[in-house]
Write a protein that holds these residues in place. Structure first.
Motif, PDB file in Angstrom:
ATOM      1  N   TYR A   1      41.346  29.750  27.583  1.00 62.21           N
ATOM      2  CA  TYR A   1      42.267  29.185  28.564  1.00 62.21           C
ATOM      3  C   TYR A   1      43.372  28.301  27.848  1.00 62.21           C
TER       4      TYR A   1
ATOM      5  N   GLU B   1      41.099  42.412  35.004  1.00 60.57           N
ATOM      6  CA  GLU B   1      41.345  41.999  33.581  1.00 60.57           C
ATOM      7  C   GLU B   1      40.664  40.781  33.160  1.00 60.57           C
ATOM      8  N   ARG B   2      40.685  39.993  34.064  1.00 58.12           N
ATOM      9  CA  ARG B   2      39.856  38.703  33.737  1.00 58.12           C
ATOM     10  C   ARG B   2      38.403  38.772  33.933  1.00 58.12           C
TER      11      ARG B   2
ATOM     12  N   ILE C   1      40.692  36.593  41.311  1.00 56.39           N
ATOM     13  CA  ILE C   1      40.585  36.775  39.891  1.00 56.39           C
ATOM     14  C   ILE C   1      40.967  38.057  39.553  1.00 56.39           C
TER      15      ILE C   1
ATOM     16  N   GLN D   1      41.195  26.714  37.590  1.00 52.90           N
ATOM     17  CA  GLN D   1      41.064  28.046  37.037  1.00 52.90           C
ATOM     18  C   GLN D   1      39.504  28.259  36.698  1.00 52.90           C
TER      19      GLN D   1
ATOM     20  N   GLU E   1      36.425  30.551  37.775  1.00 55.61           N
ATOM     21  CA  GLU E   1      35.834  31.599  37.019  1.00 55.61           C
ATOM     22  C   GLU E   1      34.244  31.476  36.895  1.00 55.61           C
TER      23      GLU E   1
END
Length: 201
Positions: A167, A20-21, A17, A189, A193
């Motif tokens: 998303y 930024e995320r 990850i 994803q 996360e």
């Protein structure tokens, strides 16, 4: 936890990850941590326009992550700005991730039981508006999983906090050769996360 779900979840690489995320996810992790420190229930409602894809993935994987890391008193929900139905492609990708799913009604908006652990009650999945029962109407965090809902629903009554965690809609690949791969990518994803959020507490 069901062995197939556990294997899938353990294999997720949170190190991938981006920073930024992580910055997008960090406020949600901080919110959960504060609630835990205050010994208050953690109510998370994942919201997208139709409550058919991304919001259900968020609900399911946040609940799995809480169970995996043994974070108590976490209750995950999903809803939309309008009700349609939980898309069968969403159900299919969760099955591929190891979930045990049963369809309990054959209505236009069917109800599914999604099970990730035989020792806990299944997640009940169907499309609903974000404030419709069984969703909480106060003391919850609203996690906005799509830009349409974020833009068109500027105020969520009863929400303590609002977190825009967007998303890309896997719907873009519906009825194409890339459909299954796209849904599986989005599922992974979201799962990765949510794993990052709960392992960082």
């Amino acid at each position: 936890m069901i062995s197939t779900v556990k294997s899938y979840f353990e294999a997720l690489d949170t190190a991938a990850i981006t920073l930024e995320r992580q910055a997008v996810l960090r406020p949600l992790a901080d919110y959960i941590k504060i609630k835990i420190e205050k010994q208050r229930p953690v109510n998370l409602t994942f919201i997208c326009t139709h409550n058919s894809r991304r919001s259900h993935l968020g609900q399911v994987w946040a609940q799995v992550a809480a169970a995996f890391f043994d974070v108590k008193d976490v209750h995950c929900f999903s809803g939309g700005t309008e009700a349609t139905s939980c898309n069968p492609r969403t159900i299919a990708t969760l099955k591929q991730a190891g979930m045990e799913v049963s369809k309990t009604t054959n209505a236009e908006n069917p109800v599914y039981e999604i099970r990730f652990d035989d020792s806990v009650a299944p997640i009940i999945a169907f499309s609903k508006v974000y404030d419709q029962s069984p969703n909480p109407t106060r003391d919850f965090a609203a996690i906005m999983t799509c830009d349409h809902a974020e833009a068109n629903c500027p105020f969520i009554p009863g929400a303590e906090r609002r977190f825009p965690i967007m998303y890309i809609d896997p719907k873009i690949a519906d009825d194409t050769p890339e459909e299954t791969a796209t849904y599986n990518t989005r599922c992974r994803q979201v799962a990765t996360e949510m794993k990052w959020v709960f392992e960082s507490l």
